[in-house]
Design a protein around this motif. Structure first.
Motif, short mmCIF file in Angstrom:
data_model
loop_
_atom_site.label_atom_id
_atom_site.label_comp_id
_atom_site.label_asym_id
_atom_site.label_seq_id
_atom_site.Cartn_x
_atom_site.Cartn_y
_atom_site.Cartn_z
N LEU A 74 25.51 67.56 55.43
CA LEU A 74 25.91 66.15 55.51
C LEU A 74 25.53 65.48 54.21
O LEU A 74 24.42 65.68 53.70
CB LEU A 74 25.18 65.42 56.65
CG LEU A 74 25.35 65.91 58.07
CD1 LEU A 74 24.48 65.08 59.01
CD2 LEU A 74 26.79 65.83 58.50
N TYR A 75 26.44 64.66 53.68
CA TYR A 75 26.11 63.88 52.50
C TYR A 75 26.72 62.48 52.62
O TYR A 75 27.63 62.25 53.41
CB TYR A 75 26.61 64.56 51.21
CG TYR A 75 28.09 64.45 51.01
CD1 TYR A 75 28.65 63.36 50.34
CD2 TYR A 75 28.94 65.43 51.51
CE1 TYR A 75 30.03 63.25 50.19
CE2 TYR A 75 30.31 65.32 51.35
CZ TYR A 75 30.84 64.23 50.69
OH TYR A 75 32.20 64.12 50.54
N ARG A 76 26.19 61.58 51.81
CA ARG A 76 26.69 60.20 51.72
C ARG A 76 27.03 59.94 50.26
O ARG A 76 26.37 60.45 49.36
CB ARG A 76 25.59 59.26 52.18
CG ARG A 76 25.88 57.79 51.90
CD ARG A 76 24.69 56.91 52.20
NE ARG A 76 23.64 57.16 51.21
CZ ARG A 76 22.34 57.08 51.46
NH1 ARG A 76 21.90 56.74 52.65
NH2 ARG A 76 21.47 57.32 50.52
N SER A 77 28.06 59.13 50.03
CA SER A 77 28.38 58.71 48.67
C SER A 77 28.99 57.31 48.69
O SER A 77 29.52 56.87 49.70
CB SER A 77 29.32 59.71 47.99
OG SER A 77 30.57 59.74 48.64
N HIS A 78 28.91 56.66 47.57
CA HIS A 78 29.45 55.31 47.40
C HIS A 78 30.88 55.42 46.88
O HIS A 78 31.13 56.03 45.84
CB HIS A 78 28.57 54.53 46.41
CG HIS A 78 29.09 53.18 46.10
ND1 HIS A 78 29.69 52.86 44.91
CD2 HIS A 78 29.12 52.07 46.86
CE1 HIS A 78 30.06 51.61 44.93
NE2 HIS A 78 29.73 51.09 46.10
N SER A 79 31.81 54.81 47.60
CA SER A 79 33.21 54.85 47.21
C SER A 79 33.48 53.99 45.99
O SER A 79 33.04 52.84 45.92
CB SER A 79 34.09 54.35 48.37
OG SER A 79 35.44 54.28 47.96
N LEU A 80 34.24 54.54 45.05
CA LEU A 80 34.68 53.79 43.87
C LEU A 80 36.18 53.49 43.94
O LEU A 80 36.76 52.99 42.99
CB LEU A 80 34.38 54.58 42.59
CG LEU A 80 32.90 54.86 42.33
CD1 LEU A 80 32.75 55.75 41.09
CD2 LEU A 80 32.12 53.57 42.16
N VAL A 81 36.79 53.77 45.09
CA VAL A 81 38.23 53.56 45.26
C VAL A 81 38.49 52.09 45.54
O VAL A 81 37.98 51.54 46.52
CB VAL A 81 38.78 54.43 46.41
CG1 VAL A 81 40.27 54.19 46.59
CG2 VAL A 81 38.49 55.91 46.17
N PRO A 82 39.26 51.42 44.67
CA PRO A 82 39.59 50.01 44.92
C PRO A 82 40.36 49.84 46.23
O PRO A 82 41.12 50.73 46.62
CB PRO A 82 40.49 49.62 43.73
CG PRO A 82 40.29 50.70 42.71
CD PRO A 82 39.88 51.93 43.45
N ALA A 83 40.15 48.72 46.88
CA ALA A 83 40.76 48.47 48.19
C ALA A 83 42.28 48.64 48.16
O ALA A 83 42.85 49.19 49.10
CB ALA A 83 40.39 47.06 48.68
N ASP A 84 42.93 48.21 47.10
CA ASP A 84 44.39 48.29 47.05
C ASP A 84 44.90 49.72 46.88
O ASP A 84 46.05 50.00 47.16
CB ASP A 84 44.95 47.39 45.95
CG ASP A 84 44.51 47.79 44.55
OD1 ASP A 84 43.39 48.30 44.39
OD2 ASP A 84 45.30 47.58 43.60
N ARG A 85 44.03 50.64 46.45
CA ARG A 85 44.42 52.04 46.29
C ARG A 85 43.86 52.94 47.39
O ARG A 85 44.14 54.13 47.44
CB ARG A 85 43.94 52.56 44.92
CG ARG A 85 44.70 51.94 43.78
CD ARG A 85 44.49 52.60 42.43
NE ARG A 85 44.08 53.99 42.48
CZ ARG A 85 42.96 54.44 41.91
NH1 ARG A 85 42.15 53.65 41.27
NH2 ARG A 85 42.66 55.73 41.98
N ARG A 86 43.06 52.36 48.28
CA ARG A 86 42.37 53.16 49.30
C ARG A 86 43.32 53.96 50.20
O ARG A 86 43.09 55.16 50.40
CB ARG A 86 41.46 52.26 50.13
CG ARG A 86 40.44 53.05 50.93
CD ARG A 86 39.35 52.17 51.49
NE ARG A 86 38.54 51.62 50.42
CZ ARG A 86 38.25 50.33 50.30
NH1 ARG A 86 38.68 49.46 51.18
NH2 ARG A 86 37.52 49.90 49.29
N PRO A 87 44.38 53.37 50.76
CA PRO A 87 45.25 54.16 51.66
C PRO A 87 45.83 55.40 50.98
O PRO A 87 45.80 56.49 51.54
CB PRO A 87 46.34 53.17 52.08
CG PRO A 87 45.68 51.84 51.96
CD PRO A 87 44.79 51.94 50.75
N SER A 88 46.34 55.26 49.77
CA SER A 88 46.93 56.42 49.10
C SER A 88 45.86 57.41 48.65
O SER A 88 46.06 58.63 48.74
CB SER A 88 47.80 56.00 47.91
OG SER A 88 47.02 55.33 46.93
#
Length: 153
Positions: free
Chosen positions: A17-31
């Motif tokens: 199990l690991y955790r990480s901080h997302s750097l994906v901008p909200a507007d690009r998250r779905p794709s």
């Protein structure tokens, strides 16, 4: 993948199990998430890895299950992905059985989009169709959610 103990050639079953901080901008998250799941499911199925990925606006928490060398290899590749940072190992150990044996990668998200299928609620997670969560799935998902301060399952 229906065999709860299927592993690789070596026979040992391992969960990381690991955790990480997302750097994906909200507007690009779905794709971006669609691409992550497309690649992960194909690769995981090929090498006998199962697991779940919890997705929030700012965090990823993932469980990977399978033969230890394969799990660690995938984790090392994941660590270098530029869509996240602050990758933190939560736990890594041998386990008696898979929690997510039927999914090459189950998605669990705050928006309720899941293929376990699960839905996030104010009180945690609940199943929305199909089989109820097992005790083991509930326990692993609780650890995953607690690592980011999410509601308890």
């Amino acid at each position: 993948m229906t065999d709860t103990t299927r592993t690789g050639e070596s026979g040992s079953l391992f969960r990381l199990l690991y955790r990480s901080h997302s750097l994906v901008p909200a507007d690009r998250r779905p794709s971006a998430l669609a691409e992550i799941f497309r690649v992960a499911r194909a690769e995981n199925e090929r090498v006998g890895i199962t697991g779940a990925l919890l997705v929030t606006d700012h965090w990823f928490v993932q469980a990977l299950e399978g033969e230890e060398a394969q799990v660690r290899s995938i984790f090392e590749r994941i660590r270098t992905d530029d869509r996240h940072d602050l990758v933190t190992l939560i736990e890594a150990s041998d386990v008696a059985s898979r929690s997510f044996s039927r999914w090459a990668m189950a998605q669990v998200s705050a928006s309720g989009q899941a293929d376990i299928p699960l839905e996030a609620t104010e009180g945690g997670l609940r199943t929305v169709a199909g089989e109820p969560l097992t005790r083991d799935q509930t326990a692993v998902l609780k650890v995953m959610r607690n690592t980011i301060g999410a509601d308890v399952v």
